[in-house]
Write an enzyme that holds these catalytic residues in place. Structure first.
Site, PDB file in Angstrom:
ATOM      1  N   ALA A   1      -2.120  24.197 -10.018  1.00  0.00           N
ATOM      2  CA  ALA A   1      -3.467  24.942 -10.482  1.00  0.00           C
ATOM      3  C   ALA A   1      -3.786  24.251 -11.570  1.00  0.00           C
ATOM      4  CB  ALA A   1      -3.198  26.289 -10.816  1.00  0.00           C
TER       5      ALA A   1
ATOM      6  N   GLY B   1       0.740  25.062  -6.951  1.00  0.00           N
ATOM      7  CA  GLY B   1      -0.413  25.215  -6.079  1.00  0.00           C
ATOM      8  C   GLY B   1      -0.472  23.938  -5.066  1.00  0.00           C
TER       9      GLY B   1
ATOM     10  N   GLU C   1       5.868  28.134 -11.578  1.00  0.00           N
ATOM     11  CA  GLU C   1       5.125  29.078 -12.263  1.00  0.00           C
ATOM     12  C   GLU C   1       5.966  30.111 -13.046  1.00  0.00           C
ATOM     13  OE1 GLU C   1       2.905  27.782  -8.430  1.00  0.00           O
ATOM     14  OE2 GLU C   1       5.077  28.187  -9.073  1.00  0.00           O
TER      15      GLU C   1
ATOM     16  N   GLU D   1       1.980  24.497  -2.498  1.00  0.00           N
ATOM     17  CA  GLU D   1       1.538  25.531  -1.623  1.00  0.00           C
ATOM     18  C   GLU D   1       0.405  24.833  -0.608  1.00  0.00           C
ATOM     19  OE1 GLU D   1       2.021  29.660  -3.592  1.00  0.00           O
ATOM     20  OE2 GLU D   1       0.755  28.230  -5.157  1.00  0.00           O
TER      21      GLU D   1
END
Length: 692
Positions: free
Chosen positions: A66, A105, A128, A108
């Site tokens: 992210a 992310g 995270e 992901e």
């Protein structure tokens, strides 16, 4: 080639559409990246000539996660979930082509592709948890479905980076392609998928691995139990575990909802804010405003260490680990042999655990030259003194080094308290002198407090900061004062801990409160571990402190089984009736009226003065920024990272509350609690430490 926006383009090679992302430095999932990905995939899906799609990234890495700078800001552009839906529901095979680090992310996104191929050097992870969060875009629901519950639990609670070979073995990657040929390899893989008419494998529909764990709650209870000590005080590991449990016990979409709910709870909570603060603080500490990036660096090809004791040996290991030759000096042969023997044993123990090979051990030991002659340091670029913490001894050592060391060599002291300028004055080159305060055990602890003297040259500072990075330390530049930053603040806590046990608390009360706060141990357990007799001189004993009385009673700490606590043969502590009597007698002799002391008072009396002292340190310019103080305390003293460090914690409590507490304590106990001018000003102006 079609440019979708300034970070994404789509090219078509035969029947393969290639979506290329290029958003330096790490292709983070910013609004522009999400917008570009969504647009590129929608266009590739709509193009009838495109039969399969490859997602690849330019630069040094696949999507590394992210964009953390967007946290806490209003969302713009499509959400990550919208992008994932387009990719996952594509009616054409999607292949993620991975190099560098595919993290958070980024992983992901890769998990919604139908297939994943990677180069051998790639690494994958969901880190995270390290900033107090959990994967918020399906990572906790998809990962267990592809790697199994046990491996998923390990990955999401540690944030570990899994190498490509291991990722292939666990099913996270589908193929490894040749290094340097990722694009061609991914396109070739996509063509095989088309030729063999392979299915569009959506991980969300793969339930076999989570079903295998259904009805086995012991998987989770045993995992929690095994990691209870490591996860103590942290919310994020437990929330990650709950999400993986949901992947087993709930339908996929229900699991996603729980993941989102718990993600938002963590994101809006103080722990993640504190851990994100610590993350940025550590990086900020490397920046010294008055030492420009282009400051000349002194090449350090050989290091000298004076002292082969615990500190000297540990310091030497840092450089040996980095492949830098070390000459280690001791005055006596038996001390030298013992020190070198300890270094070898440390390496051999690491090898027994499989973290080094025997060849690695010998390679490191071959870089070490033991000597009893200071003259052998004449060709060293950096010399670190780690002798007894007494100014006269250090001045004598530096006077000799001044005559021996080559011009331009950095002369460093590992002192934890003493005045660097006084040490530097024993040389004719104070500009070459700096403090390098390692923390014990020096080969393990991450912090390196770098102490600049009044005349320390900027090249010496810049080189020291870089050396810290080379040997894997978190280097923080501080100013010269008694105890520098860390120990100067520690002294405030230790003083109050000693006062509290005279006024009504017991050592185990104080230790319990600070341990429950999140510190690795309380001040009295710490004293026992270090040894109560450090710095105690039996010839000058006066029974003037409880510590002196205990030393006179031969209560030296863990080393002889009795200090503030009594210890059994396994060094398990229990409260001591003998120590309790010593404290009561001492208080009676001093005519101190003992009283009931609450846990809250213990916490505030120990920690508020530390925040106040940090404010004085900032006021005096002995730390560059408040976040540097937090970095010192998190990495050097085990301050719980989920409270962000003492200065961040002070702001969480409220600086107005800290100030009011200090004023109340000043009224009751005197000027040890006098509030700093900076603290008073910040409260009056409604500002925080970052405004200082």
């Amino acid at each position: 080639m079609t440019a979708i926006n300034n970070v994404t383009d789509l090219t078509v090679e035969g029947d393969i559409g290639v979506v290329t992302l290029n958003s330096p430095p790490v292709n983070a999932l910013s609004a522009a990246v999400r917008e570009g990905l969504k647009g590129a995939f929608e266009q590739a899906i709509a193009d009838s000539a495109v039969k399969a799609i490859v997602l690849i990234c330019d630069g040094k890495t696949f999507i590394a996660g992210a964009d953390i700078t967007e946290f806490g800001k209003a969302m713009t552009g499509p959400s990550l979930q919208e992008v994932q839906n387009v990719i996952e529901n594509a009616p054409k095979p999607v292949v993620a082509a991975i190099h560098g680090t595919v993290l958070g992310g980024g992983l992901e996104v890769a998990l919604v592709a139908h297939y994943r191929v990677a180069v051998p050097s790639a690494k994958a992870g969901l880190p995270e948890v390290n900033i107090g969060l959990l994967p918020g875009a399906g990572g906790t629901q998809r990962l267990p479905r592809v790697v199994g519950v046990e491996k998923a639990l390990e990955m999401v609670t540690t944030g570990q980076h899994v190498p490509a070979k291991a990722a292939l073995a666990m099913g996270l990657f589908d193929s490894i392609v040749e290094e340097g040929a990722l694009r061609d390899g991914a396109i070739a893989f996509a063509r095989v998928v088309l030729a063999e008419d392979k299915p569009l494998t959506r991980i969300r529909d793969q339930n076999a691995k989570v079903e295998a764990a259904r009805g086995k709650p012991e998987i989770f209870s045993e995992f929690r139990k095994a990691n209870a000590r490591k996860f103590r005080g942290f919310k994020a590991p437990e929330y990650n575990i709950q999400c993986v449990e949901a992947s087993v016990n709930l339908p996929f979409d229900e699991g996603l909802k729980l993941e989102r709910k718990l993600f938002m709870e963590l994101m809006s909570g103080s722990q993640s804010a504190a851990q994100r603060h610590a993350f940025f603080a550590e990086r900020q500490a490397a920046k010294v405003p008055d030492v420009p990036d282009d400051t000349p660096i002194i090449p350090v090809r050989k290091v000298g260490v004076i002292g082969a004791g615990t500190m000297g040996g540990g310091i030497s290991m840092n450089f040996l680990n980095a492949g830098i030759p070390v000459t280690i000096i001791e005055a006596k042969a038996e001390n030298l042999d013992r020190g070198v023997g300890v270094i070898r044993r440390n390496y051999e123990n690491t090898a027994k655990k499989g973290r080094l090979t025997e060849a690695d051990v010998e390679k490191r030991m071959a870089l070490l030259t033991p000597s009893m002659n200071l003259e052998d340091l004449a060709d060293c670029d950096l010399i670190i003194e780690a002798v007894f913490e007494l100014m006269e001894i250090k001045q004598e050592v530096f006077g000799k080094l001044d005559r021996i060391a080559k011009p331009g060599a950095i002369l460093a002291s590992n002192t934890s308290y003493l005045d660097i300028d006084v040490i530097a004055a024993s040389t004719s080159r104070p500009e070459s002198v700096i403090g390098l305060h390692f923390f014990s055990p020096a080969n393990v602890m991450r912090l390196l407090e770098i102490v600049r003297g009044a005349k320390t040259d900027k090249s010496v500072i810049a080189t020291s900061m870089q050396i810290g990075k080379t040997i894997g330390k978190v280097a923080v530049l501080v100013g010269n004062c008694h105890g520098f930053v860390g120990n100067r603040m520690l002294a405030q806590r230790q003083r109050e801990a000693m006062s509290l046990i005279l006024e009504g608390a017991m050592p185990w009360d104080v230790d319990r409160v600070l341990y429950d706060f999140g510190l690795p141990m309380g001040p009295f357990a710490m004293s026992d571990l270090a040894g109560l007799d450090i710095g105690w001189d039996p010839a000058k004993t006066s029974s003037s402190t409880i510590r002196e009385v205990l030393c006179e009673m031969d209560r030296r700490g863990q080393k002889n089984g009795k200090g503030f606590y009594d210890y059994d043969e396994n060094r398990v502590a229990k409260p001591s009736a003998e120590v309790e009597k010593v404290i009561l007698d001492f208080a009676e002799k001093r005519q101190i009226q003992r009283r009931q002391i609450s846990d809250q008072e213990i916490l505030e009396r120990c920690l508020y003065p530390m925040v106040n002292e940090g404010a004085k340190i900032l006021e005096e310019g002995k730390a560059i920024r408040a976040s540097d103080i937090d970095t010192v305390w998190i990495n050097g003293y085990g301050w719980p990272v989920y409270t962000g460090g003492p200065m961040f914690w002070g702001e969480l409590v409220g600086l107005d509350k800290v100030l009011a507490g200090m004023k109340a304590f000043q009224e009751q106990h005197g000027d040890d609690f006098k509030p700093s001018a900076l603290l008073e000003r910040l409260v009056a102006e409604g500002k925080g430490f970052k405004d200082a």
